[in-house]
Every structure is written in structure tokens, then in C-alpha cells.
Design an enzyme around this catalytic site. Structure first.
Site, PDB file in Angstrom:
ATOM      1  N   GLU A 250      84.790  52.398   7.140  1.00 59.90           N
ATOM      2  CA  GLU A 250      83.784  51.793   8.023  1.00 59.90           C
ATOM      3  C   GLU A 250      84.490  51.236   9.244  1.00 59.90           C
ATOM      4  OE1 GLU A 250      81.829  48.636   5.928  1.00 59.90           O
ATOM      5  OE2 GLU A 250      80.931  49.985   4.456  1.00 59.90           O
ATOM      6  N   LYS A 252      85.696  48.418  11.635  1.00 61.03           N
ATOM      7  CA  LYS A 252      85.965  46.983  11.467  1.00 61.03           C
ATOM      8  C   LYS A 252      85.712  46.325  12.810  1.00 61.03           C
ATOM      9  CE  LYS A 252      89.350  43.676   9.712  1.00 61.03           C
ATOM     10  NZ  LYS A 252      89.041  42.600  10.635  1.00 61.03           N
TER      11      LYS A 252
END
Ligand code: AMP
Length: 588
Positions: A250, A252
């Protein structure tokens, strides 16, 4: 129960720095405490009335406390102020004044824990113009019946100066020993604490109903869950070694972590350290329910400042403009945000913590209706190092700090730093790699242009095993005039007369602080050090570890508690990794 039992325990604890002794004093006190009073004792020991997220603060201005002490003793305000100035600690000054009074009067009645707690609670609830007089009345009546040692700790608690630094984990240890007979059961207490974040509630349950009752602790709306934390890795290869061949990556984002609790129209927001931060984000409260297809849910998101014209993510610092009491509406307009959801902890009466990452992500994608304000964190499943590299490149180009890598079949481990979540930042691959978040434990007065402010700060890491703050470096570079002023102001609230028992430093600072403020530091290297105390004797007998050429990055990590600072184990890992790099470079 007599308040003197609590005051005596606090007195003993003040005189020791050994964790085992601290724990034993707590165990002895808990064993003497009736179960219905246990929560009150647990809160008072930490200078609180309720868990932090409820925002009940007793804080009374010292001026009022001085006047109350004068009223209850008949000793003039000027004399009390002189004594306070002399000893530099309001609690100690109160004790001395009460001793003088005792020579002429007798105590009227024993004060009880219930009376102290209930009076402090009434004080905390008082608001408005006439509240000062009422506060004074309540305090002077308490001090009137207090012995010197009781008065000392009451004075410290009401002025928010109880700085014994009894950490949550020390209290959990002591509760486990006192009510289950051994420290071995601490994980069960810890689990209960991780889902409700309320030590009072955990202590009441285990003392009244025993260890079994802790298994029934469940996530519930408006009780914040202690967040899951990530370990750091330096490369996609290292991530693959820890996670296997397929995992989620994902973005950050560099914003503020927000735990969003929703029930019908009510929305409450908690920070990473579980403070209630609802008032800083009126825009989330106003808009979010329209984006969520559930009326009872707990979600986690990163709130990030954006440039509305370009859509670019802005650094974390921009959000700090919202940290103010007045004119929030203006700040909301000037510093717009997006909310980027990355996890779900509870939905429609059911906890999601034991579900796998994949299941939670599926729920998240089905409940969040994306628009310009509410988004789902970009994610992709990665299988090769190249895929990780590509996604990292995309993330950096979009203004992210790096990637969060998450194991697909792992549950949400509340309150834990676990290897099912890894963070990979771009800078990890050069020099030391990552920045460190360190706790300010002391300062040195400045000279020359820095006269009248601090010239350098003494910093520590957090030692999770011994709940202590070993020093790791002194930093004097990276500061602007503005940041030096800001530090002087922020730290003036944290000054302690005596070094905190959990602080372990090889240098004598000019001023010591309560370990609370966390700042970000970069450095060129970690070296063995005869002075600093991180990992003392662990790598080499007689040495600790220290940072070489440390530099302040300009980031004060307001959202981090000192327990969230870089840990000693992380520094040891960084030291070992750095050695590997040096060795492999030598082979070429
Ligand atoms: P650090 O503060 O460097 O330990 O990194 C952890 C923090 O990254 C979390 O507390 C979040 O505030 C933030 N963060 C940003 N993006 C994500 C994400 N996709 N998943 C989890 N945390 C994230």
C-alpha cells in the site's frame, strides 16, 4: 480506603529507579485495595482520572492551587510562593507548608481515595467564570485534611505534575501478579487493554471477576483500539524473506493516523496515541458518514494535507496548523485534507481484528464510497521484487514516504509492532537508511546566538524490554531559529527537577525533561559508544550504541507517544544491517 496508602506507595516509588521494585510496590498496593476502588487507584497512580481518550483533565493553574493552600493553612500566599521558588517543586512546597501547619493543629479526619478522586473529578468538570472559586474551595478542603505526604501528591496531581512515569506495562505486570498470581498471564491483560485502551476497566475486571473475564473484552464503538505498528525493512528482498512470495503493498502517506468511530450521526476521531482529536477535523465529522455504507463501524485512515489545485500530497507538518483551539474553521479551509482509508476494525456489531488482511480489505472496499475527500489507500498485490520497486516508484512520485507491506493472511494485531506489517521507505537504502524517532530527555543551554535557548538536545530511544529511555545522542544541528524557539517553549512544560527514573543517560544534561516529546533525526552511522546507553553491553561489554552526526530533520512527531519512538531493538537491527552492508562492500 485511606488515601495515605496510595500516597505512601507513590513516595516509595519516587525513591527507586528499579523496575522490579516499582512493580512490587504496586503489587502490594493492589493487594490492599478493594476491587471497586481499583480503577480509581490505577488512574490516580498515573495522575489521571479517566483514560486519556476521554479527555478528562484535572489541570488546575498553580496560582489557584497556591491560593487554596493558603486558605486551608492560613499561611500567606507570599510565604508559600517563596517556599515554592526555593524547592522548585510545588508538591514538595505543599508538603513543607502542611508540616508547618501540623505543628499547630491536628488532622481532622482520614482522607479516603474515594474522596480525593471524587473531588478531583468535580474540579475537572467545573467550567466557566465562577469555576475558579469553586476549584479553590474544593482543593483547600482536601488539603485541610491532608497529611504532608498526601498533600504533596494531591498538589502534584491537580497541577498535572505527577511525573513518576509509571508506564502502562508496569501497571499491567503488577495487576497480573496481584490478581492472577503470576506475570505469565500478562498477555491476557494486554489483549484486554489493547482492545479497550482503558487500564481502569481492565483492572476492575481482573480484580473483581478474575482472569477469565478478560477473554470477553471486545472491540466497541467509541473505545479506541490500540493501533498495530509496522517493522521497518530496507529492501524488497528483506520484505520477501519475512513475508513470503505474495503480499499487499500500500502507499505509505505522510499524514496523521486517524481512528474513525461512527455510530449513526456520531463521529469520534482518535489519534495514533489515542487522544480524542475530533475537534481538529470538523471536515471529517461533517463529510464522512456520506462516504461510509455502515452506520456502526470503526475504520483507520491516514488524513493527509493536499494542495487542492494540483492534488499533490503535502507533508505532515501542514496538518499541525490545525492543532489549535480557536479559528479551526479557518485552518480547515486553508489546509484541506483527504482521508485515505487503510483498515477496518469493527463493523455492524462484529470485531474485524481476527479477520485476515484480505477479508478486511474486501470489507473496506465494499463500505467506502470514494470521492475527492474519502479515498481507499492505493494497494496492489506484489509477487516479485520488481513489482515492489515499481509500486515504490509510483508511490514516491505521488508524494508518499514509501510503502507499507502487509501479509495477506494476517490478523490485525492491536497494540503490537509485528512483522505482518512492514514499512519500506526510499531513503532506507542509503547511509543509515531510515530516520529515527527519538525522545527528548534533556537539554544543554546554548551559547552565542543560542544564548537564552537550548543549544543542543539529549535524545533517547525506547527500551521496550525494561520500559526505559537510554540515551543515544546529543544533537545540535538541523535547528532553525524558529525551531529553537519552539523547542524552548514546548519543553518548558516538561522540565523535571530530578531525572526521570526511566531515563538512563551517560551525559549530565543542564536540564532534564519528562520523556514525552518525540522528534525525527537522521544520522550517518551507528557506532559503539563508551558514553551512550542504548544496547549497553549487548554488542560489546562496556559499550552502548550512539548515532554519528545526528541531525534534526525539522519534524516534531506530535502524533507519537514516547513508547512509539524508535526502539532499542530497532537500533540494534540497524546497527547489524549496517555492518552487513559494510562487509559486502568490502568483498568488492
Ligand atoms: P511510522 O510512523 O514511520 O512508524 O509509520 C507508521 C505510520 O504510517 C502509521 O502510524 C500511519 O500513520 C502511517 N501510514 C501511512 N500509510 C499507511 C498505510 N497504508 N497503512 C498503515 N499505516 C500507514
Amino acid at each position: 480506603m485511606k488515601f495515605s496508602l496510595v500516597a505512601d506507595t507513590l513516595g516509595y516509588m519516587e525513591s527507586t529507579t528499579k523496575r522490579l521494585e516499582l512493580t512490587q510496590h504496586l503489587v502490594d498496593l493492589f493487594k490492599k485495595t478493594p476491587p471497586e476502588i481499583i480503577p480509581k487507584v490505577v488512574y490516580l497512580l498515573q495522575g489521571k482520572l479517566r483514560p486519556d481518550h476521554e479527555g478528562v483533565e484535572v489541570g488546575v493553574a498553580e496560582k489557584i492551587a497556591v491560593r487554596a493552600l493558603s486558605k486551608s493553612t492560613g499561611i500567606p500566599v507570599t510565604k508559600i510562593e517563596r517556599e515554592y521558588k526555593k524547592v522548585g517543586d510545588f508538591g514538595q512546597a505543599t508538603a513543607t507548608i502542611l508540616e508547618q501547619k501540623m505543628q499547630t493543629t491536628f488532622l481532622k479526619e482520614d482522607i479516603t481515595v474515594e474522596r480525593v478522586y471524587d473531588t478531583l473529578f468535580k474540579i475537572a468538570e467545573l467550567k466557566g467564570n465562577r469555576s475558579q472559586d469553586m476549584k479553590m474551595k474544593y482543593i483547600s478542603s482536601l488539603l485541610n485534611d491532608s497529611s504532608p505526604i498526601e498533600g504533596r501528591f494531591i498538589a502534584k496531581i491537580i497541577t498535572a505534575n505527577l511525573r513518576l512515569g509509571i508506564a502502562d506495562y508496569t501497571i499491567l505486570d503488577a495487576l497480573s501478579i496481584a490478581f492472577t498470581g503470576s506475570k505469565e498471564n500478562r498477555p491476557l491483560l494486554e489483549h484486554a487493554y489493547n482492545v479497550c485502551s482503558d487500564l481502569g476497566k481492565v483492572s476492575e475486571s481482573v480484580s473483581k471477576e478474575g482472569i477469565e473475564s478478560l477473554k470477553h473484552f471486545q472491540v466497541s464503538v467509541f473505545s479506541p483500539v490500540r493501533p498495530m505498528l509496522a517493522e521497518r525493512v530496507k529492501s524488497p528482498q528483506e520484505a520477501r524473506e519475512k513475508m513470503g512470495n505474495q503480499f499487499a503493498a500500500e502507499y505509505k502517506l505522510d499524514g496523521e493516523r486517524v481512528q474513525i468511530h461512527i455510530e449513526k450521526d456520531r463521529v469520534v476521531l482518535y489519534s495514533r496515541s489515542l487522544e480524542n482529536i475530533t475537534s481538529y477535523y470538523p471536515d471529517i465529522v461533517e463529510k464522512i458518514t456520506k462516504s461510509i455504507k455502515s452506520s456502526r463501524i470503526i475504520l483507520e485512515a491516514e488524513a493527509v494535507a493536499i494542495n487542492e489545485d494540483t492534488g499533490e500530497f503535502l507533508p505532515f507538518q501542514e496538518l499541525m496548523h490545525r492543532r489549535r483551539k480557536y479559528n479551526i474553521a479557518k485552518a480547515v479551509q486553508e489546509y484541506p485534507i483527504t482521508v485515505n482509508f487503510f483498515d477496518v476494525m469493527f463493523i455492524d456489531g462484529k470485531s474485524c481484528l481476527d479477520m485476515t488482511y484480505s477479508e478486511r480489505r474486501r470489507i473496506l472496499e465494499s463500505v467506502v464510497v470514494e470521492d475527492a475527500f474519502a479515498r481507499i489507500m492505493p494497494m496492489t498485490i506484489v509477487r516479485t521484487d520488481d513489482e515492489v520497486e515499481d509500486f515504490l516508484e509510483n508511490a514516491i512520485n505521488s508524494g508518499c514516504e514509501g510503502l507499507m507491506l502487509k501479509q495477506l493472511d494476517s490478523p490485525y494485531r492491536a497494540g503490537a509492532r509485528a512483522s505482518n506489517w512492514l514499512k519500506l521507505k526510499r531513503e532506507y537504502r542509503n547511509e543509515l537508511g531510515d530516520s529515527l524517532d527519538l525522545v527528548v530527555i534533556g537539554a544543554f543551554y546554548g551559547r552565542g546566538r543560542r544564548t537564552g535557548r537550548y543549544g543542543a538536545l539529549l535524545l533517547s530511544a525506547y527500551d521496550e524490554d525494561s520500559d526505559s529511555y537510554p540515551s543515544v545522542c546529543k544533537v545540535g544541528t538541523g535547528f532553525t531559529d524558529e525551531s529553537l524557539d519552539q523547542f524552548y517553549q514546548i519543553l518548558s512544560d516538561k522540565i523535571v527537577v530530578k531525572k526521570d527514573p526511566r531515563v538512563d543517560s551517560g551525559l549530565e544534561a543542564d536540564v532534564w525533561f519528562e520523556p514525552e516529546v518525540v522528534i525525527e533525526i537522521v544520522a550517518s552511522e551507528i557506532t559503539l559508544s563508551p558514553i551512550h546507553k542504548v544496547a549497553q553491553d549487548k554488542i560489546r561489554k562496556g559499550s552502548g550504541l550512539a548515532l554519528r552526526f545526528p541531525k534534526f530533520t525539522g519534524k516534531i512527531r506530535f502524533e507519537k507517544t514516547p513508547e512509539n519512538a524508535t526502539s532499542v531493538n530497532e537500533i540494534i537491527t540497524m546497527y547489524n544491517n549496517q555492518k552487513k552492508v559494510i562487509q559486502s562492500e568490502k568483498q568488492f
